[in-house]
Scaffold this motif. Structure first.
Motif, PDB file in Angstrom:
ATOM      1  N   UNK A 121      22.619  45.127 -16.441  1.00 36.11           N
ATOM      2  CA  UNK A 121      23.228  45.501 -15.146  1.00 36.11           C
ATOM      3  C   UNK A 121      23.436  47.511 -15.155  1.00 36.11           C
ATOM      4  N   UNK A 122      23.805  47.451 -16.465  1.00 40.60           N
ATOM      5  CA  UNK A 122      24.115  49.453 -16.212  1.00 40.60           C
ATOM      6  C   UNK A 122      22.684  49.808 -16.157  1.00 40.60           C
ATOM      7  N   UNK A 123      22.164  49.016 -16.888  1.00 47.07           N
ATOM      8  CA  UNK A 123      20.608  49.870 -17.249  1.00 47.07           C
ATOM      9  C   UNK A 123      20.089  49.975 -14.968  1.00 47.07           C
ATOM     10  N   UNK A 124      20.307  48.771 -14.687  1.00 40.49           N
ATOM     11  CA  UNK A 124      19.712  48.566 -13.401  1.00 40.49           C
ATOM     12  C   UNK A 124      20.381  49.909 -12.261  1.00 40.49           C
ATOM     13  N   UNK A 125      21.817  49.933 -13.071  1.00 43.97           N
ATOM     14  CA  UNK A 125      22.474  51.192 -12.620  1.00 43.97           C
ATOM     15  C   UNK A 125      21.935  52.211 -12.105  1.00 43.97           C
ATOM     16  N   UNK A 126      21.455  52.728 -13.785  1.00 46.26           N
ATOM     17  CA  UNK A 126      20.718  54.002 -14.402  1.00 46.26           C
ATOM     18  C   UNK A 126      19.561  54.182 -13.143  1.00 46.26           C
ATOM     19  N   UNK A 127      18.527  52.913 -12.974  1.00 45.73           N
ATOM     20  CA  UNK A 127      17.257  53.235 -12.674  1.00 45.73           C
ATOM     21  C   UNK A 127      18.145  53.499 -10.960  1.00 45.73           C
ATOM     22  N   UNK A 166      23.627  32.103  -6.870  1.00 45.95           N
ATOM     23  CA  UNK A 166      24.204  31.728  -7.429  1.00 45.95           C
ATOM     24  C   UNK A 166      24.266  32.499  -8.650  1.00 45.95           C
ATOM     25  N   UNK A 167      24.317  33.937  -8.145  1.00 45.10           N
ATOM     26  CA  UNK A 167      24.525  34.452  -9.366  1.00 45.10           C
ATOM     27  C   UNK A 167      26.948  35.316  -9.628  1.00 45.10           C
ATOM     28  N   UNK A 168      27.241  34.192  -9.176  1.00 41.90           N
ATOM     29  CA  UNK A 168      28.746  34.138  -9.909  1.00 41.90           C
ATOM     30  C   UNK A 168      29.363  35.377 -11.049  1.00 41.90           C
ATOM     31  N   UNK A 169      28.388  34.727 -11.704  1.00 45.42           N
ATOM     32  CA  UNK A 169      28.914  35.049 -13.486  1.00 45.42           C
ATOM     33  C   UNK A 169      28.587  36.500 -12.867  1.00 45.42           C
ATOM     34  N   UNK A 170      27.203  36.472 -12.639  1.00 46.00           N
ATOM     35  CA  UNK A 170      26.971  38.166 -13.153  1.00 46.00           C
ATOM     36  C   UNK A 170      27.103  39.387 -11.803  1.00 46.00           C
ATOM     37  N   UNK A 171      27.530  38.942 -11.226  1.00 46.84           N
ATOM     38  CA  UNK A 171      28.726  39.522 -10.119  1.00 46.84           C
ATOM     39  C   UNK A 171      30.036  39.766 -10.550  1.00 46.84           C
ATOM     40  N   UNK A 172      30.742  38.847 -11.396  1.00 48.91           N
ATOM     41  CA  UNK A 172      32.342  38.491 -12.379  1.00 48.91           C
ATOM     42  C   UNK A 172      31.815  39.940 -12.862  1.00 48.91           C
ATOM     43  N   UNK A 173      30.772  40.718 -14.113  1.00 51.04           N
ATOM     44  CA  UNK A 173      30.295  41.367 -15.098  1.00 51.04           C
ATOM     45  C   UNK A 173      30.528  42.463 -14.009  1.00 51.04           C
ATOM     46  N   UNK A 174      29.113  42.441 -13.079  1.00 53.22           N
ATOM     47  CA  UNK A 174      29.620  44.224 -12.351  1.00 53.22           C
ATOM     48  C   UNK A 174      30.654  44.558 -11.813  1.00 53.22           C
ATOM     49  N   UNK A 179      35.172  48.702 -11.982  1.00 54.05           N
ATOM     50  CA  UNK A 179      36.094  48.937 -12.014  1.00 54.05           C
ATOM     51  C   UNK A 179      36.652  49.640 -13.583  1.00 54.05           C
ATOM     52  N   UNK A 180      36.268  49.793 -13.778  1.00 55.10           N
ATOM     53  CA  UNK A 180      35.831  50.508 -15.362  1.00 55.10           C
ATOM     54  C   UNK A 180      35.854  52.332 -14.844  1.00 55.10           C
ATOM     55  N   UNK A 185      27.084  52.596  -8.477  1.00 62.17           N
ATOM     56  CA  UNK A 185      26.352  52.261  -7.506  1.00 62.17           C
ATOM     57  C   UNK A 185      27.395  51.376  -6.655  1.00 62.17           C
ATOM     58  N   UNK A 186      26.754  50.658  -5.371  1.00 66.11           N
ATOM     59  CA  UNK A 186      27.715  49.543  -4.677  1.00 66.11           C
ATOM     60  C   UNK A 186      27.054  48.795  -5.860  1.00 66.11           C
ATOM     61  N   UNK A 187      28.147  47.541  -5.805  1.00 61.45           N
ATOM     62  CA  UNK A 187      27.624  46.321  -6.974  1.00 61.45           C
ATOM     63  C   UNK A 187      26.592  45.933  -6.450  1.00 61.45           C
ATOM     64  N   UNK A 188      26.572  44.938  -4.548  1.00 61.70           N
ATOM     65  CA  UNK A 188      25.431  44.826  -3.899  1.00 61.70           C
ATOM     66  C   UNK A 188      24.204  44.655  -4.440  1.00 61.70           C
ATOM     67  N   UNK A 189      23.743  46.303  -4.012  1.00 62.64           N
ATOM     68  CA  UNK A 189      22.856  47.019  -4.423  1.00 62.64           C
ATOM     69  C   UNK A 189      22.081  46.972  -5.790  1.00 62.64           C
ATOM     70  N   UNK A 190      23.533  47.174  -6.806  1.00 64.09           N
ATOM     71  CA  UNK A 190      22.684  46.940  -8.278  1.00 64.09           C
ATOM     72  C   UNK A 190      22.717  45.565  -8.441  1.00 64.09           C
ATOM     73  N   UNK A 191      23.244  44.518  -7.957  1.00 67.57           N
ATOM     74  CA  UNK A 191      23.459  43.315  -8.094  1.00 67.57           C
ATOM     75  C   UNK A 191      21.323  42.966  -7.527  1.00 67.57           C
ATOM     76  N   UNK A 192      21.182  43.085  -6.632  1.00 69.73           N
ATOM     77  CA  UNK A 192      20.466  42.837  -5.980  1.00 69.73           C
ATOM     78  C   UNK A 192      18.537  43.522  -6.668  1.00 69.73           C
ATOM     79  N   UNK A 193      19.045  44.411  -7.328  1.00 70.71           N
ATOM     80  CA  UNK A 193      17.528  45.205  -7.530  1.00 70.71           C
ATOM     81  C   UNK A 193      17.630  44.169  -8.633  1.00 70.71           C
ATOM     82  N   UNK A 194      18.799  43.777  -9.837  1.00 71.85           N
ATOM     83  CA  UNK A 194      18.789  43.359 -11.008  1.00 71.85           C
ATOM     84  C   UNK A 194      18.189  42.316 -10.891  1.00 71.85           C
ATOM     85  N   UNK A 195      17.900  41.250  -9.926  1.00 68.17           N
ATOM     86  CA  UNK A 195      18.100  39.891 -10.052  1.00 68.17           C
ATOM     87  C   UNK A 195      15.659  39.552  -8.950  1.00 68.17           C
ATOM     88  N   UNK A 196      15.858  40.484  -8.435  1.00 69.78           N
ATOM     89  CA  UNK A 196      13.975  40.891  -8.584  1.00 69.78           C
ATOM     90  C   UNK A 196      13.439  41.523  -9.789  1.00 69.78           C
TER      91      UNK A 196
END
Length: 311
Positions: A121-127, A166-174, A179-180, A185-196
């Motif tokens: 998820x961090x790699x996706x944020x970097x991308x 069904x990605x609530x666990x990944x949302x929790x991680x993100x 928070x740290x 980037x916005x979490x929804x954007x990052x996870x949308x890319x990650x899931x794809x």
């Protein structure tokens, strides 16, 4: 020169030996689309540096590569940001489940490595830096098609939607990392890319072709172009060897002795440096989320070819 192994004979032998066990393991039923996959399928592809392709079983059936995409995310992130990515993610085996949140709290939102979910998820944020989500997804699929030399590779939209739902666990991680300040980037954007990224569908043949540059010091031995430097290919392989199978990475290194990356779709990409790239697919997973029969098949292949990096 040592005698070259008869790959086709070895693959037929592996297939015949494992065929009574087809269907063993448990599919990743927490992703509804993956829960529907027939566990009795088994495919294997070996692509050698001379361009030869060796296939057995369902090697031309497309499946969801899932976390194998993390190798490609890491390669792209290194290309975009260089060694500075290691300020955002570690290089150590986790010893925990791939979707664990425990270490993140103890280590202030810095994931252990880029191959657990939090690290990817961090790699996706970097991308996403300088890109819209659509552009980041497009960059990934173009990269995959280029490596595989196949414009037909697509993202399975049904799997992507299934993961999103069904990605609530990944949302929790993100959100925890956000928070740290570890996700920028916005979490929804990052996870949308990650899931794809995880929903890319490939065959064993396409997947092995995609990984061939890692077996050849970063160069495509068929097309001839350089994908990454020799030192970067070595480092990506090192990460695959030590972290590519979650909390089973040590056991995989012990039994198989090849850099490898698994996915909960049942695929494994393995690299035999100087020899070949190997992809195996068997949807039934073991308790750690790795392909049960795929791991056995790679152990058999490494024994019969002598390709283990440990000799």
């Amino acid at each position: 020169m040592p005698e070259q192994p008869d790959i086709d004979h070895i693959l037929r032998e592996i297939y015949a030996t494992l065929s009574p066990r087809f269907g063993e393991g448990k599919v990743a039923d927490y992703i509804p689309q993956l829960a529907r996959v027939d566990t009795r399928q088994f495919g294997m592809a070996v692509l050698t540096l001379d361009g030869a392709t060796h296939l057995v079983g369902d090697a031309e059936t497309a499946f969801s590569i899932q976390s194998i995409s993390k190798v490609l995310m890491l390669t792209l992130a290194l290309g975009k940001h260089g060694e500075s990515i290691w300020n955002r993610v570690g290089r150590e085996p986790s010893g925990s489940a791939f979707n664990s949140i425990v270490q993140l709290e103890a280590e202030h939102g810095i994931p252990r490595n880029p191959f657990i979910n939090a690290g990817a998820i961090v790699m996706t944020d970097l991308l996403l830096a300088g890109h819209t989500p659509r552009e980041a997804i497009g960059e990934m699929i173009r990269f995959v098609r280029s490596l595989a030399d196949d414009e037909g590779i697509v993202i399975d939209q049904a799997v992507a939607k299934s993961e999103q739902a069904t990605g609530d666990r990944n949302r929790a991680l993100a959100y925890f990392m956000h928070a740290y300040g570890a996700i920028r980037h916005p979490v929804d954007h990052v996870l949308g890319v990650y899931f794809h990224h995880c929903a890319v569908a490939m065959t064993c043949r396409q997947l092995a072709r995609t990984g061939l540059f890692l077996a050849n010091d970063g160069r495509d031995p068929v097309g001839g172009g350089s994908v990454v430097s020799r030192s970067r290919a070595r480092r990506i392989n090192a990460m695959m060897l030590t972290c590519g199978h979650y909390d089973q990475s040590g056991d995989f290194a012990y039994r198989v002795g090849l850099p490898g990356k698994s996915g909960v779709g049942g695929g494994i990409l393995a690299i035999a440096p100087g020899h070949a790239a190997i992809a195996v697919w068997s949807p039934g997973l073991n308790a750690q989320g790795n392909s049960l029969l795929g791991s056995v098949a790679l152990e058999m292949l490494a024994q019969r070819t002598g390709w283990s990096v440990f000799g």
